[in-house]
Design a protein around this motif. Sequence first.
Motif, PDB file in Angstrom:
ATOM      1  N   SER A 114      40.654  48.457  27.143  1.00 48.35           N
ATOM      2  CA  SER A 114      39.525  49.066  27.840  1.00 48.35           C
ATOM      3  C   SER A 114      38.991  48.152  28.933  1.00 48.35           C
ATOM      4  O   SER A 114      38.048  48.528  29.634  1.00 48.35           O
ATOM      5  N   LEU A 115      39.570  46.975  29.102  1.00 48.33           N
ATOM      6  CA  LEU A 115      39.094  46.031  30.107  1.00 48.33           C
ATOM      7  C   LEU A 115      39.556  46.435  31.502  1.00 48.33           C
ATOM      8  O   LEU A 115      40.656  46.952  31.685  1.00 48.33           O
ATOM      9  N   ILE A 116      38.720  46.157  32.497  1.00 50.91           N
ATOM     10  CA  ILE A 116      39.153  46.348  33.882  1.00 50.91           C
ATOM     11  C   ILE A 116      40.116  45.225  34.227  1.00 50.91           C
ATOM     12  O   ILE A 116      40.147  44.170  33.590  1.00 50.91           O
ATOM     13  N   ALA A 117      40.913  45.428  35.280  1.00 46.81           N
ATOM     14  CA  ALA A 117      41.981  44.488  35.612  1.00 46.81           C
ATOM     15  C   ALA A 117      41.464  43.090  35.881  1.00 46.81           C
ATOM     16  O   ALA A 117      42.054  42.097  35.423  1.00 46.81           O
ATOM     17  N   ASP A 118      40.373  42.955  36.630  1.00 48.31           N
ATOM     18  CA  ASP A 118      39.866  41.630  36.971  1.00 48.31           C
ATOM     19  C   ASP A 118      39.427  40.861  35.726  1.00 48.31           C
ATOM     20  O   ASP A 118      39.656  39.652  35.617  1.00 48.31           O
ATOM     21  N   LYS A 119      38.775  41.545  34.786  1.00 49.56           N
ATOM     22  CA  LYS A 119      38.315  40.881  33.573  1.00 49.56           C
ATOM     23  C   LYS A 119      39.499  40.490  32.692  1.00 49.56           C
ATOM     24  O   LYS A 119      39.503  39.409  32.084  1.00 49.56           O
ATOM     25  N   LEU A 120      40.498  41.353  32.643  1.00 51.95           N
ATOM     26  CA  LEU A 120      41.688  41.058  31.848  1.00 51.95           C
ATOM     27  C   LEU A 120      42.400  39.828  32.399  1.00 51.95           C
ATOM     28  O   LEU A 120      42.835  38.950  31.643  1.00 51.95           O
ATOM     29  N   LEU A 121      42.496  39.742  33.726  1.00 52.35           N
ATOM     30  CA  LEU A 121      43.118  38.577  34.354  1.00 52.35           C
ATOM     31  C   LEU A 121      42.313  37.317  34.048  1.00 52.35           C
ATOM     32  O   LEU A 121      42.874  36.266  33.711  1.00 52.35           O
ATOM     33  N   ALA A 122      40.988  37.387  34.157  1.00 51.85           N
ATOM     34  CA  ALA A 122      40.141  36.227  33.903  1.00 51.85           C
ATOM     35  C   ALA A 122      40.315  35.725  32.472  1.00 51.85           C
ATOM     36  O   ALA A 122      40.376  34.511  32.228  1.00 51.85           O
ATOM     37  N   LEU A 123      40.409  36.630  31.519  1.00 57.32           N
ATOM     38  CA  LEU A 123      40.581  36.232  30.123  1.00 57.32           C
ATOM     39  C   LEU A 123      41.957  35.617  29.884  1.00 57.32           C
ATOM     40  O   LEU A 123      42.099  34.660  29.113  1.00 57.32           O
ATOM     41  N   ARG A 124      42.983  36.151  30.554  1.00 53.22           N
ATOM     42  CA  ARG A 124      44.312  35.547  30.429  1.00 53.22           C
ATOM     43  C   ARG A 124      44.324  34.134  31.007  1.00 53.22           C
ATOM     44  O   ARG A 124      44.912  33.217  30.435  1.00 53.22           O
TER      45      ARG A 124
END
Length: 431
Positions: A114-124
């Motif tokens: 459910s994460l947006i792409a930018d947040k998913l990238l930041a968490l990775r």
Amino acid sequence: MLARPAARTARTLLLSTTRRTIHRTAMPAASSSRPPNKGPSLSASLVLLAPLPAPAPDGHDYRVLLLKRHAQSRTYDSAHVMPGGNIDPIDLDSAAWASFFPSASKASPPSTSSLIADKLLALRLCAIRETFEESGLLLLKQQASSVNSPQSRWNGLDPEEKTRWREAVHEDGKEFIQLLRRLGGTVEPGAEAKPAVDSLTHWSNWVTPVLLPRRFDTHFFISVLPSPEASGSGIDTSASTTAVHDSLVSSDGVETTSADWLTPLEAIKRAVAHPARRGENASPQPPSDIEPILLHPPQFNLLAELAHNHRTLASLLDSSASSATPLVRPRRVVPLTPQIANVMDDQGRERKATVLPGDEEYQYDDEAVGSAPGVDRAGKRNRTYVIPPRKGQQGLVVEGCIRRGMVEVLGEGWEDMWAGEAGRAGEGAKL
């Protein structure tokens, strides 16, 4: 040789970090008169799997990296955890990462998240950076040629210089980008050394129970290292199965005191042998050759499902992935916020547990997953049986866990599993 991030020696950096950690640990707890926290801290953690050249005696053909937290840590003291930590401002700075990931903001996140792409990238990025800081393992995107690649340049550095970079990133997250640019050498923009974000699959999301004073919203990712035979991996393929990958990691000596590669089943067996479990439901005293470790509910559950359902990497990998890098098959990820409750197990015993969404005892908000009308939760299990902590001990001591009927609620990838004192009856009650 790469330019040094600072002129200080590794010993000086370690001592300064130690003093800083002691000062932080000695700070008094927040006063109850202060306003409540705004919410859990966003963090990321990495379940890192290392393939073995031959299966271990328990049948697993891979091991998992676990770090033992320092006894004076503010959270998870003395426990074994996956590498990870709180998100840093640099992880969220899309402008700083624009040359590395120019299309990140346009990419669509997987349908399982459910994460947006930018947040998913930041968490990775957070998971990779924290893994580097805590274990010294730098996960870079593989290139077609390993000759003079960023990975080979990193592998060629002497240990002291690697330590200096590791400490520099710990001091200032922005140094992580500087390290990547140094490893990339003189190249065209966009061709720098890149963190291997595409090799991380969003796997699970655990949120600390509401009643606890320090809360975390932790996103777990799962990734597989290149096989020992992979060119440029920096792994000694002549080493024994117990030594494979050992040379790639080390504890920082401050936040963590050891870095261990264990099979999931080995970790579970050592966790249920922990002396804090010596209660009325505990198993007999373990054999003397088992060295106990402490696992808290999220880590115990993650390892239990690997031990129960995934003895081989093949059962985890996405066969449709076009990348040469092993990629774990995605699954639906939903927030798992445990609720502490007294419940009855399958044998009719009253026990304390942390229950998760889907369990028949879980109390839902109106729009929470699994609360929709028509979902029969009778007999469904998604829980961890625990023992309240002793005086001075952080966290809950795990007795066992069980998950049953969650495919209907959460979908494929959440198959039944159990481990430890799971409250089952009859043959096969324990993993």
